[in-house]
Scaffold this motif. Structure first.
Motif, PDB file in Angstrom:
ATOM      1  N   PRO A  27       0.791  -1.250   0.034  1.00  0.00           N
ATOM      2  CA  PRO A  27       0.067  -0.272   0.039  1.00  0.00           C
ATOM      3  C   PRO A  27       0.849   1.362   0.004  1.00  0.00           C
ATOM      4  O   PRO A  27       0.672   2.149  -0.716  1.00  0.00           O
ATOM      5  CB  PRO A  27      -0.901  -0.185   1.301  1.00  0.00           C
ATOM      6  CG  PRO A  27      -0.276  -1.095   2.013  1.00  0.00           C
ATOM      7  CD  PRO A  27       0.542  -1.887   1.302  1.00  0.00           C
ATOM      8  N   SER A  28       2.075   1.225   0.460  1.00  0.00           N
ATOM      9  CA  SER A  28       2.990   2.396   0.675  1.00  0.00           C
ATOM     10  C   SER A  28       3.497   2.595  -0.500  1.00  0.00           C
ATOM     11  O   SER A  28       3.511   4.005  -1.084  1.00  0.00           O
ATOM     12  CB  SER A  28       4.004   2.375   1.548  1.00  0.00           C
ATOM     13  OG  SER A  28       4.901   1.370   1.348  1.00  0.00           O
ATOM     14  N   VAL A  29       3.478   1.856  -1.195  1.00  0.00           N
ATOM     15  CA  VAL A  29       4.146   2.168  -2.988  1.00  0.00           C
ATOM     16  C   VAL A  29       2.924   2.462  -3.743  1.00  0.00           C
ATOM     17  O   VAL A  29       3.203   3.550  -4.440  1.00  0.00           O
ATOM     18  CB  VAL A  29       4.617   0.657  -3.416  1.00  0.00           C
ATOM     19  CG1 VAL A  29       5.107   0.552  -5.053  1.00  0.00           C
ATOM     20  CG2 VAL A  29       5.717   0.102  -2.741  1.00  0.00           C
ATOM     21  N   LEU A  63       0.497  -1.182 -10.808  1.00  0.00           N
ATOM     22  CA  LEU A  63       2.034  -0.972 -10.868  1.00  0.00           C
ATOM     23  C   LEU A  63       2.470  -1.075  -9.350  1.00  0.00           C
ATOM     24  O   LEU A  63       3.472  -1.781  -9.229  1.00  0.00           O
ATOM     25  CB  LEU A  63       2.184   0.482 -11.163  1.00  0.00           C
ATOM     26  CG  LEU A  63       2.206   0.606 -12.542  1.00  0.00           C
ATOM     27  CD1 LEU A  63       2.225   2.209 -12.857  1.00  0.00           C
ATOM     28  CD2 LEU A  63       3.086   0.027 -13.497  1.00  0.00           C
ATOM     29  N   SER A  64       1.719  -1.058  -8.456  1.00  0.00           N
ATOM     30  CA  SER A  64       2.435  -1.353  -7.182  1.00  0.00           C
ATOM     31  C   SER A  64       2.526  -2.988  -6.785  1.00  0.00           C
ATOM     32  O   SER A  64       3.557  -3.280  -6.279  1.00  0.00           O
ATOM     33  CB  SER A  64       1.378  -0.754  -5.880  1.00  0.00           C
ATOM     34  OG  SER A  64       0.368  -1.581  -5.520  1.00  0.00           O
ATOM     35  N   ILE A  65       1.673  -3.700  -7.312  1.00  0.00           N
ATOM     36  CA  ILE A  65       1.634  -5.212  -7.386  1.00  0.00           C
ATOM     37  C   ILE A  65       2.709  -5.537  -8.518  1.00  0.00           C
ATOM     38  O   ILE A  65       3.461  -6.522  -8.157  1.00  0.00           O
ATOM     39  CB  ILE A  65       0.139  -5.785  -7.743  1.00  0.00           C
ATOM     40  CG1 ILE A  65      -0.700  -5.295  -6.957  1.00  0.00           C
ATOM     41  CG2 ILE A  65       0.306  -7.020  -8.052  1.00  0.00           C
ATOM     42  CD1 ILE A  65      -2.195  -5.791  -7.345  1.00  0.00           C
ATOM     43  N   ALA A  66       2.873  -4.767  -9.433  1.00  0.00           N
ATOM     44  CA  ALA A  66       3.862  -5.306 -10.676  1.00  0.00           C
ATOM     45  C   ALA A  66       5.333  -4.779 -10.073  1.00  0.00           C
ATOM     46  O   ALA A  66       6.436  -5.251 -10.562  1.00  0.00           O
ATOM     47  CB  ALA A  66       3.492  -4.642 -11.882  1.00  0.00           C
ATOM     48  N   THR A  67       5.565  -3.884  -9.073  1.00  0.00           N
ATOM     49  CA  THR A  67       6.729  -3.396  -8.620  1.00  0.00           C
ATOM     50  C   THR A  67       7.746  -4.617  -7.883  1.00  0.00           C
ATOM     51  O   THR A  67       6.889  -5.320  -6.932  1.00  0.00           O
ATOM     52  CB  THR A  67       6.564  -2.183  -7.673  1.00  0.00           C
ATOM     53  OG1 THR A  67       6.112  -1.067  -8.345  1.00  0.00           O
ATOM     54  CG2 THR A  67       7.906  -1.684  -7.086  1.00  0.00           C
ATOM     55  N   THR A 107       9.487   0.102   2.657  1.00  0.00           N
ATOM     56  CA  THR A 107       9.575  -1.156   2.602  1.00  0.00           C
ATOM     57  C   THR A 107       9.413  -1.673   4.010  1.00  0.00           C
ATOM     58  O   THR A 107       8.527  -2.738   4.082  1.00  0.00           O
ATOM     59  CB  THR A 107      11.176  -1.534   2.482  1.00  0.00           C
ATOM     60  OG1 THR A 107      11.408  -1.179   0.881  1.00  0.00           O
ATOM     61  CG2 THR A 107      11.052  -3.233   2.306  1.00  0.00           C
ATOM     62  N   PRO A 108       9.767  -1.188   5.239  1.00  0.00           N
ATOM     63  CA  PRO A 108       9.312  -1.766   6.632  1.00  0.00           C
ATOM     64  C   PRO A 108       7.615  -1.328   6.703  1.00  0.00           C
ATOM     65  O   PRO A 108       7.278  -2.282   7.411  1.00  0.00           O
ATOM     66  CB  PRO A 108      10.150  -1.181   7.440  1.00  0.00           C
ATOM     67  CG  PRO A 108      10.948   0.036   6.692  1.00  0.00           C
ATOM     68  CD  PRO A 108      10.801  -0.209   5.368  1.00  0.00           C
ATOM     69  N   THR A 109       7.151  -0.446   6.183  1.00  0.00           N
ATOM     70  CA  THR A 109       5.674  -0.191   6.310  1.00  0.00           C
ATOM     71  C   THR A 109       4.782  -1.291   5.648  1.00  0.00           C
ATOM     72  O   THR A 109       4.115  -1.886   6.332  1.00  0.00           O
ATOM     73  CB  THR A 109       5.659   1.157   5.778  1.00  0.00           C
ATOM     74  OG1 THR A 109       6.052   2.172   6.508  1.00  0.00           O
ATOM     75  CG2 THR A 109       3.924   1.558   5.824  1.00  0.00           C
TER      76      THR A 109
END
Length: 140
Positions: A27-29, A63-67, A107-109
């Protein structure tokens, strides 16, 4: 190991849930993509319409899933996002510079959020050892 040994989650949910969350749950991405594109549009005078916002919302999630789940993995997706929304390439340089700093928090989030969601799901399905979760682990 933390989810199994410290949180008391059943192995059946952690073996599937942790790898799945690392790939899909970011979600943060998605928030980074949404705010970056909105900032660039505002800063460079691109008109924002309702359809543009809907497109941005959908593309941010996809795109967050594809990242890739690696440091700096969002860089390729940001260029795709900017190209699809017809944002100026100058905005990419600003976003990439800021992303280097934000990536340390992003990343840690996502990892913490993924484990939290996994614990909530495990509790709902009865796959959590609440005694292990409540035990005092200061003796280790």
């Amino acid at each position: 190991e933390t989810c199994k040994n410290d949180y008391g989650l059943d192995e059946s949910i952690t073996n599937f849930g942790i790898p799945f969350a690392q790939v899909v749950y970011k979600p943060s991405v998605a928030l980074l993509f949404f705010t970056s594109a909105t900032y660039a549009a505002e800063a460079f005078g691109v008109s924002i319409s309702i359809s543009w916002i809907v497109s941005l919302f959908i593309m941010s999630i996809i795109l967050s899933i594809a990242t890739p789940p690696i440091p700096g993995g969002a860089l390729a997706s940001i260029t795709v996002l900017f190209a699809q929304l017809k944002l100026p390439t100058e905005g990419i340089a600003v976003v990439l510079a800021i992303n280097m700093i934000i990536d340390f928090f992003e990343t840690p989030t996502d990892v913490f959020g993924g484990q939290t969601v996994l614990m909530l799901a495990a509790n709902k399905f009865g796959l959590i050892d609440k005694n292990m979760l409540r035990s005092d682990k200061t003796d280790k």
